[in-house]
Design an enzyme around this catalytic site. Structure first.
Site, short mmCIF file in Angstrom:
data_model
loop_
_atom_site.label_atom_id
_atom_site.label_comp_id
_atom_site.label_asym_id
_atom_site.label_seq_id
_atom_site.Cartn_x
_atom_site.Cartn_y
_atom_site.Cartn_z
CE LYS A 197 -4.28 -2.11 1.26
NZ LYS A 197 -5.30 -2.41 2.26
NE ARG B 55 -7.27 -8.89 0.86
CZ ARG B 55 -6.92 -8.13 -0.17
NH1 ARG B 55 -5.96 -7.26 -0.03
NH2 ARG B 55 -7.52 -8.26 -1.34
N1 HH2 Z 1 -7.19 -4.18 0.88
C1 HH2 Z 1 -7.52 -4.29 -0.42
C2 HH2 Z 1 -8.58 -5.09 -0.83
N2 HH2 Z 1 -9.30 -5.79 0.07
N3 HH2 Z 1 -9.69 -6.46 2.30
C3 HH2 Z 1 -9.39 -6.39 3.59
N4 HH2 Z 1 -10.08 -7.10 4.49
N5 HH2 Z 1 -8.35 -5.60 4.06
C4 HH2 Z 1 -7.60 -4.85 3.20
O1 HH2 Z 1 -6.69 -4.13 3.68
C5 HH2 Z 1 -7.91 -4.90 1.80
C6 HH2 Z 1 -8.98 -5.73 1.38
C7 HH2 Z 1 -6.73 -3.54 -1.43
O2 HH2 Z 1 -5.68 -4.32 -1.93
P1 HH2 Z 1 -5.73 -5.19 -3.27
O3 HH2 Z 1 -6.75 -6.26 -3.20
O4 HH2 Z 1 -4.37 -5.65 -3.60
O5 HH2 Z 1 -6.07 -4.13 -4.40
P2 HH2 Z 1 -7.35 -3.81 -5.26
O6 HH2 Z 1 -8.45 -3.44 -4.31
O7 HH2 Z 1 -6.90 -2.69 -6.14
O8 HH2 Z 1 -7.73 -5.05 -6.03
#
Ligand code: HH2
Length: 286
Positions: free
Chosen positions: A231, A266
């Site tokens: 992030k 995660r």
């Molecule tokens: N962060 C993201 C997505 N889902 N879920 C939880 N529970 N906690 C988090 O911190 C979280 C999440 C964002 O990361 P990512 O899935 O890599 O990116 P994107 O939303 O662009 O697919």
């Protein structure tokens, strides 16, 4: 420290008892991220083909993750919403291909209709970045006997990073999570995981305050998840503009979370996290 999550549906590796199934684990488990989106901030487009997505999930499991979190809609700041049918077209083939392989499948969605179809197709757990604010989402999880990850986000993905504001970020976020957990359990959701939502409507200072205050949250009755992987806060701290270069910073943040009682981290670099956590556990055992 041991952690547990209760389901009212069969789950790989869980123990059956009178009220359902309990998945238990020691220390901090890894939830591997599997984004089947064209536009996720760090791995968008990498798993667009079904074969690539399935291979990636299997590799994460071989490396020792406890959960694979499948996402069909990016929640990055500024992301445009995706219609439910498109999100389903992305996630359902992956869930169907992986169900029956002994993998605990989480689905990262904000939409009750996507959650319902995902659970019917074999997913086990819902990860809702809107914190189960929608009563329909609570009803879907309750009906399917699936626990949910309740995350805090100020605002919504399109606008959340414009001007995040809190009087007392730790009090407000923890208070929100406890209130949402109570609502979810009262609605019949079998269990919840709490997540302060690193990067979701938060400045660097807000994120750091929440990470420093983790013991207040992990000392409570619910397992806590931290998702800091790749992030922007890592860029702000260590000047790393490209998201895929942020795994060392992600590990540092997640090892901190583990030391302060997080039940789950995660992560994109799932195998590296499993390895680092095993080393930290060995050091702590002495
Ligand atoms: N962060 C993201 C997505 N889902 N879920 C939880 N529970 N906690 C988090 O911190 C979280 C999440 C964002 O990361 P990512 O899935 O890599 O990116 P994107 O939303 O662009 O697919």
């Amino acid at each position: 420290m041991r952690h547990a999550l209760t389901f009212r549906r069969p789950v790989p590796g869980a123990e059956r008892h009178a009220d359902g199934w309990t998945l238990g684990w020691a220390g901090t488990a890894v939830m591997g991220i599997l984004n089947v989106t064209p536009d996720s901030f760090s791995d968008g487009g990498r798993h667009a083909a079904l074969n690539a997505a399935v291979a990636s999930a299997r590799a994460m499991c071989d490396a020792g993750v406890l959960f694979v979190d499948i996402g069909g809609e990016s929640t990055r700041p500024g992301a445009a919403p995706v219609p439910a049918h498109e999100e389903l077209d992305r996630v359902l083939p992956v869930i169907r291909a992986l169900s029956g392989e002994g993998i605990v499948l989480s689905v990262d969605t904000m939409k009750p209709e996507v959650a319902a179809a995902a659970l019917a197709a074999g997913a086990h757990l819902i990860n809702d970045v809107t914190g189960l604010r929608d009563p329909q989402m609570r009803a879907v999880c309750a009906d399917a006997g699936a626990p949910a990850c309740v995350m805090h986000m100020q605002g919504e993905p399109r606008t959340m990073q414009r001007d995040p504001h809190y009087v007392d970020v730790v009090r407000e976020v923890h208070g929100y999570l406890h209130a949402q957990a109570r609502e979810a359990l009262a609605a019949g959701v079998p269990d919840v995981i709490l997540d302060p939502g690193i990067g979701f409507g938060k400045t660097l200072e807000h994120n750091l305050a929440l990470l420093r205050a983790l013991p207040d949250l992990t000392g409570g009755p619910h397992p806590v998840l931290i998702g800091a992987s790749r992030k922007r806060l890592i860029d702000f701290i260590a000047d790393v503009p490209e998201a895929p270069d942020r795994d060392p910073g992600s590990l540092a943040l997640h090892l901190h979370a583990a030391r302060h009682g997080a039940a789950i981290v995660r992560a994109h670099a799932a195998a590296a996290h499993v390895q680092a956590l095993r080393v930290q556990t060995a050091l702590n055992a002495g």
